[in-house]
Design a protein around this motif. Sequence first.
Motif, PDB file in Angstrom:
ATOM      1  N   MET A   1       0.544  -1.733   0.269  1.00 47.65           N
ATOM      2  CA  MET A   1      -0.243  -0.181   0.204  1.00 47.65           C
ATOM      3  C   MET A   1       0.949   1.101   0.283  1.00 47.65           C
ATOM      4  SD  MET A   1      -2.785  -1.385  -0.021  1.00 47.65           S
ATOM      5  CE  MET A   1      -3.616   0.077  -0.269  1.00 47.65           C
ATOM      6  N   GLN A   2       2.413   0.606   0.400  1.00 47.77           N
ATOM      7  CA  GLN A   2       3.210   2.493   0.236  1.00 47.77           C
ATOM      8  C   GLN A   2       3.411   3.422  -0.865  1.00 47.77           C
ATOM      9  OE1 GLN A   2       6.647   1.585   2.347  1.00 47.77           O
ATOM     10  NE2 GLN A   2       5.671   0.978   3.603  1.00 47.77           N
ATOM     11  N   ASN A   3       2.682   2.499  -1.748  1.00 47.15           N
ATOM     12  CA  ASN A   3       3.094   2.788  -3.041  1.00 47.15           C
ATOM     13  C   ASN A   3       2.410   2.807  -4.665  1.00 47.15           C
ATOM     14  OD1 ASN A   3       3.327   4.685  -5.970  1.00 47.15           O
ATOM     15  ND2 ASN A   3       6.246   5.124  -5.297  1.00 47.15           N
ATOM     16  N   MET A   4       1.243   2.686  -4.570  1.00 50.58           N
ATOM     17  CA  MET A   4       0.113   2.151  -5.347  1.00 50.58           C
ATOM     18  C   MET A   4       0.826   1.543  -7.069  1.00 50.58           C
ATOM     19  SD  MET A   4      -2.541   0.935  -3.733  1.00 50.58           S
ATOM     20  CE  MET A   4      -4.084   1.181  -4.509  1.00 50.58           C
ATOM     21  N   GLU A   5       0.870   2.983  -7.013  1.00 48.52           N
ATOM     22  CA  GLU A   5       1.098   2.980  -9.529  1.00 48.52           C
ATOM     23  C   GLU A   5       2.604   2.476  -9.259  1.00 48.52           C
ATOM     24  OE1 GLU A   5       1.218   6.521 -10.346  1.00 48.52           O
ATOM     25  OE2 GLU A   5       0.007   7.299  -9.287  1.00 48.52           O
ATOM     26  N   ASN A   6       3.796   2.586  -8.283  1.00 48.87           N
ATOM     27  CA  ASN A   6       5.188   1.652  -8.362  1.00 48.87           C
ATOM     28  C   ASN A   6       4.346  -0.065  -7.711  1.00 48.87           C
ATOM     29  OD1 ASN A   6       7.887   1.908  -9.055  1.00 48.87           O
ATOM     30  ND2 ASN A   6       7.767   0.982  -6.773  1.00 48.87           N
ATOM     31  N   THR A   7       3.721  -0.313  -7.252  1.00 44.65           N
ATOM     32  CA  THR A   7       3.182  -1.660  -5.969  1.00 44.65           C
ATOM     33  C   THR A   7       2.632  -1.942  -7.906  1.00 44.65           C
ATOM     34  OG1 THR A   7       3.494  -0.914  -4.325  1.00 44.65           O
ATOM     35  CG2 THR A   7       2.058  -3.113  -5.244  1.00 44.65           C
ATOM     36  N   ILE A   8       1.992  -1.433  -8.891  1.00 42.35           N
ATOM     37  CA  ILE A   8       0.651  -2.136  -9.765  1.00 42.35           C
ATOM     38  C   ILE A   8       2.321  -2.509 -10.569  1.00 42.35           C
ATOM     39  CG2 ILE A   8      -0.090  -1.687 -11.811  1.00 42.35           C
ATOM     40  CD1 ILE A   8      -2.463  -0.321  -9.891  1.00 42.35           C
ATOM     41  N   ALA A   9       3.316  -1.326 -11.145  1.00 42.15           N
ATOM     42  CA  ALA A   9       3.969  -2.002 -12.372  1.00 42.15           C
ATOM     43  C   ALA A   9       5.032  -2.890 -11.583  1.00 42.15           C
ATOM     44  CB  ALA A   9       4.985  -0.421 -12.395  1.00 42.15           C
TER      45      ALA A   9
END
Length: 288
Positions: A165-173
């Motif tokens: 959950m810390q950095n959603m966009e980065n996580t998705i990538a």
Amino acid sequence: KQADQALQAAKQTGKNKLVTYHPVLSPQPASSVEMETELRKAILENQLILYYQPRLELSTGKIICLEALVRWNHPKLGMIPPNEFIPLAEESGLILPLGEWVLREACLQKVRWLEAGILDYQVAVNVSPCQFQDENFSDKAIHIIEQTGINPAYLEFEITESSIMQNMENTIAVLEKLCKKGISISIDDFGIGYSSLNYLKHFPIHCLKIDRSFVKNIHSNKDDLAITNAIIHLGHALNVQVVAEGVEELSQLEILRETTCTTIQGYLLSPPVSVYEIEQSFHQYDNR
Ligand code: C2E
Ligand code: CA
Ligand code: CA
Ligand code: CA
């Protein structure tokens, strides 16, 4: 029935005992600076060791996965559990080389088992939030996979909700990159980390691991049972595997069966054990 057989046989091998750590000899804990120096050395000098805990699929009674759990085999202090050095590793940044060591070792072990034609299961590796937030994480992981020659389909990363959950966009990538490679992703300690379920829609996730704190009292606490039940049904609806962690008693297993939980891990089947013990205890379940 097969699951019962697996449990029975695990018992009969006598390897089902709880892991007892050697008590720390020195009454005073070393200062964290000393510990850090020692841990750095431990990573370089191969004092770390991976134990493995099996995950059992209830419908088939088969082991489907082995979770790698790190220990520090300290020359003087004996076997140190991860809770006593992972936090320090996270604070000091040593978690990055430590995490790489764990991943490489787990991949190499999987390749060894594959070459020996035994223990044809996935291997799950824990990824610390610090590792996951490292911008080079996926590249490093893919590099290790290529170096060791493991088929990424055998690999699962266990990641906690808070880390995702810390950095959603980065996580998705990152998750999509790993997923494209063929690596599975599970959410560890599910239910205690974050209240939003929205992310489940967006992320490529293969498995939810119900935190042990819910499973612990499912046979005596209505609320814990309700939460466990809800997670299991959420998992079914999302078409992901659900693992109940920390299953210690048959009464818990019976309830989990009724709630249509798909897989379990816990002392009831086996604590995390050494490579030698896992080969002795679970060899016989291959290719059934
Ligand atoms: P975790 O990932 O939630 O791992 C499960 C922990 O629960 C393990 O403790 C396991 O031994 C324990 N456990 C399994 N079944 C039962 C049971 O039936 N009853 C009880 N009471 N406990 C059970 P362990 O091996 O001491 O690891 C503790 C934590 O340390 C792990 O929790 C994980 O967060 C962390 N950890 C372990 N290895 C690694 C690693 O290689 N990398 C990272 N980043 N973290 C690790
Ligand atoms: Ca885990
Ligand atoms: Ca867990
Ligand atoms: Ca944990």
